[in-house]
Enzyme design. Structure first.
Site, mmCIF file in Angstrom:
data_model
loop_
_atom_site.group_PDB
_atom_site.id
_atom_site.type_symbol
_atom_site.label_atom_id
_atom_site.label_comp_id
_atom_site.label_asym_id
_atom_site.label_seq_id
_atom_site.Cartn_x
_atom_site.Cartn_y
_atom_site.Cartn_z
ATOM 1 N N ASP B 121 -5.285 -5.912 -0.328
ATOM 2 C CA ASP B 121 -5.331 -4.615 0.331
ATOM 3 C C ASP B 121 -6.786 -4.193 0.495
ATOM 4 O OD1 ASP B 121 -4.319 -2.327 1.479
ATOM 5 O OD2 ASP B 121 -4.033 -1.303 -0.428
ATOM 6 N N GLU B 194 -0.574 1.825 6.573
ATOM 7 C CA GLU B 194 -1.490 0.708 6.790
ATOM 8 C C GLU B 194 -0.902 -0.289 7.784
ATOM 9 O OE1 GLU B 194 -3.273 -0.989 3.356
ATOM 10 O OE2 GLU B 194 -3.005 0.808 2.121
ATOM 11 N N ASP B 226 1.796 1.337 1.480
ATOM 12 C CA ASP B 226 1.247 1.030 0.160
ATOM 13 C C ASP B 226 1.530 2.220 -0.764
ATOM 14 O OD1 ASP B 226 -0.287 0.072 -1.956
ATOM 15 O OD2 ASP B 226 -2.156 0.820 -1.092
ATOM 16 N N ARG B 230 -0.595 8.462 -7.723
ATOM 17 C CA ARG B 230 -2.008 8.870 -7.817
ATOM 18 C C ARG B 230 -2.440 9.210 -9.235
ATOM 19 N NH1 ARG B 230 -3.916 6.577 -3.382
ATOM 20 N NH2 ARG B 230 -2.933 7.388 -1.500
ATOM 21 N N THR B 250 5.488 -2.275 -2.444
ATOM 22 C CA THR B 250 4.762 -2.195 -1.178
ATOM 23 C C THR B 250 5.768 -2.561 -0.096
ATOM 24 O OG1 THR B 250 2.756 -2.984 -2.294
ATOM 25 C CG2 THR B 250 2.775 -3.064 0.119
ATOM 26 N N GLU B 351 -4.701 12.812 0.959
ATOM 27 C CA GLU B 351 -5.665 13.436 1.861
ATOM 28 C C GLU B 351 -5.065 14.659 2.562
ATOM 29 O OE1 GLU B 351 -6.048 9.207 3.283
ATOM 30 O OE2 GLU B 351 -7.882 10.069 4.151
#
Lengths: 413, 413
Positions: B121, B194, B226, B230, B250, B351
């Site tokens: 990755d 991704e 993915d 966190r 994944t 984000e």
């Protein structure tokens, strides 16, 4: 017990390659394709050829070209096959069939014994983690904040795991050279002495494997050299960890020692503080510290003898951690301990030369900070058994070949 | 060209699932085992069944149960099979044999289309790396020091790559909760949007694969989620990178879009400074930026539309980097771009919620910082072609199931 028949001839029961060890591997000779073998003394039993005589009900697991079917078969079958091999090598009634199937070890070529599924590398020696912290991050605390809470680890490249005896080409990569960043051959090629654990029995995704199930899933152990390019690694590793500094090659023993052979080497792990949490809490479980003594040899000189018993996290805790989030196991998963460093006996040249500042002197009078082209590295290890004999782990051996790429480019960093 | 016969019926040439796309997958129906398929409109061509009629000389590569033999066969064969599939679906002479082999897509179950060898990755969106740096490391420079010199990446767990449609159990792990360290279910489960690249043709260990060989080795693309925990990731990742925060699952598309279908989507990558060094220097090579538009959907609400064309490092550079140290490629190697974030359209909830500080509102009026149990995440993407039609990449879909483990233990950190 009467004297085992296999004891005749050149087998030396004190060299750790006797009936207490019996590691498995895959070999070819000039005349036969990949067969499974069991190492005994300086010979190899052709297990694929012997199985129809000594263990017909399991012969379908032993046809080669890999140990994979045996690994997947599980602990009761592992014990059954090991017992049958021992009988084949000791009981006179098997001698006529089995003796012709013992071939001299020096006449065989070994192959990677199993298909590596995922490869994980831990970082479980407190001394190693402390040393690396001091060398790589002199301004930060030497142990990472989470180090005493969990066995820190990462995934490595399974496709570049190679068997002992494979040459390793010096890798190139981006790294700092003074004030510049360049692409070129590593100038800090290192070894790392580690012990690897080979998973046999898979598990289901979403279902963690607890500490107590360690010996039901793990088939055996290998020695492992986690070749490392320190300049490439130190340039690339923030924040996602080592990548090209490690992924060019990882060497493992040809011979996989069954976990059962290490029963007499089990010792309590060091005291841990804080007490491990959740799936890492091994209080009250049977201990899986292992009293292995490693030898690290460079060009014939033993440069270190690190003790595995000092490892902070056990392989049982590493397996529990690896799956604590529900990650599944597959047959052939390989996970390594991390570099084995004791208080004074360290398992890498990075530590032994303290980041290249203190060269080592070899027996031939030459000195090393990191590895030079042509250097051969050999890792060896042995362990006690309950009978008082020792058992050896499969050695891992590899020689450095020169880089194939020239230095190119430079950019102010 | 006369009207293709397959155009009859329910196929809509404007939905990106037409003759310009033709992705490959593996499917089962109620009555047949895993066959290879090609998606066309809302139907699936049973390629395994069709091959003996339309491509007898390559039928042995197309028997299933995976794409692996086709992946390994190489670029000329990929072109030959794609051309034959297109003929089968367009030329009237094939209609009688092929039409009965088109099955409704909604009646099939898809499987993981290839055997994942190693999974890597990357971290190649400048905006994503900057955002994560600001959120995780507010006191450090937001981009890691090496970020503009090389595509930072790491190895992930190949054994937990799952096909679109697979549920994902909320993982547990060690993480901080206020002043304590606890073991328990993640409270910060995230997605990452991704693009994944599937390697077909292997390479030899010790021999790097240059940028110019990208399209000779890479077969096609998938979308990839993915999944990331966190709190587990931020506790564990120093200094060896993400491990259990990522390794639980994944997800990838069931349908692999051949690289050839993206020929019309190729665009120059953004300007790079400094100029990439050594094997990363793509000056004068054909550009491999890709103009893909992604959609990130949570419980039916599109929360972001990140643009892949903004990625700093191209997949050709990523492949060259991955092998620059001599690491070999294997058929089935999968490498992902890293989270795709544009200037305003970001590819993760970390984000989008700015570390959990700014909840998003979904169409049903509920809010999210991170994913809740029961949430379904869908990633979609499409790209232009030179004909003016668009092609869609295979979507990737997954739903969060509740954790199976309770919170346990606490230790002052």
């Amino acid at each position: 017990m009467t004297e085992p028949w296999v004891h005749d001839g050149s087998w030396d029961p004190t060299d750790g390659r006797g009936l207490e060890a019996l590691p498995y591997g895959v070999f070819v000779t000039g005349t036969s394709g990949p067969h499974l073998g069991v190492a005994i003394g300086d010979r190899v039993l052709d297990l694929t050829a012997a199985a129809p005589y000594v263990l017909p009900q399991r012969a379908h697991l032993l046809t080669g070209p890999t140990l994979d079917p045996l690994l997947a078969a599980g602990r009761p079958v592992w014990a059954e096959v090991r017992a049958a091999v021992r009988e084949a090598l000791t009981e006179e009634r098997h001698r006529a069939a089995v003796e012709p199937l013992l071939v001299p070890a020096r006449g065989v070529q070994t192959r990677l014994a199993f298909t590596v599924a995922d490869y994980v590398d831990f970082y479980s020696s407190e001394q190693h983690a402390t040393n690396v912290g001091r060398i790589f991050r002199p301004d930060a605390p030497s142990l990472p904040a989470a180090w005493r809470y969990l066995p820190i680890g990462y995934h490595g490249r399974a496709g570049t795991v190679v068997v002992s005896g494979t040459d390793v080409v010096r890798p190139s990569g981006l790294h700092r050279a003074g004030a510049d960043v360049i692409f070129g051959p590593t100038e800090r090629l290192d070894l790392e002495a580690e012990v690897g654990f080979v998973v046999g029995v898979p598990s289901e995704q979403g279902r963690p494997t607890p500490i107590e199930k360690f010996a039901d899933h793990v088939f055996g152990v290998v020695l492992l050299n986690d070749w490392s390019a320190r300049d490439i690694q130190s340039f690339e590793y923030v924040p996602l960890g080592p990548f090209l500094g490690k992924s060019f090659a990882t060497s493992v023993s040809a011979w996989v020692l069954p976990l059962e052979a290490l029963e007499g080497a089990r010792v309590p792990p060091p005291a841990r503080d804080p007490r491990p949490l959740g799936p890492l809490d091994d209080t009250g479980t049977e201990p899986w510290g292992l009293d292995l003594n490693l030898d690290v040899e460079v060009e014939g000189t033993v440069v270190s003898r690190p003790p595995f018993a000092s490892m902070y996290w056990t392989p049982a805790q590493q397996l529990a951690h690896l799956t604590a989030n529900g990650a599944s196991l597959r047959t052939g998963d390989l996970y390594a301990s991390g570099t084995v460093s004791g208080v004074d006996d360290w398992g890498s040249l990075l530590e032994l030369s303290w980041g290249g500042q203190r060269p080592l002197t070899l027996a031939d009078g030459t000195t090393r900070t990191f590895l030079e082209d042509g250097d051969e590295v050999v890792l060896r290890a042995s362990a006690p058994t309950s009978s008082g004999e020792r058992v050896t782990l499969g050695e891992v051996r590899g020689r450095v070949l020169p880089a194939r790429q020239a230095r190119s480019g430079a950019a102010g960093a």
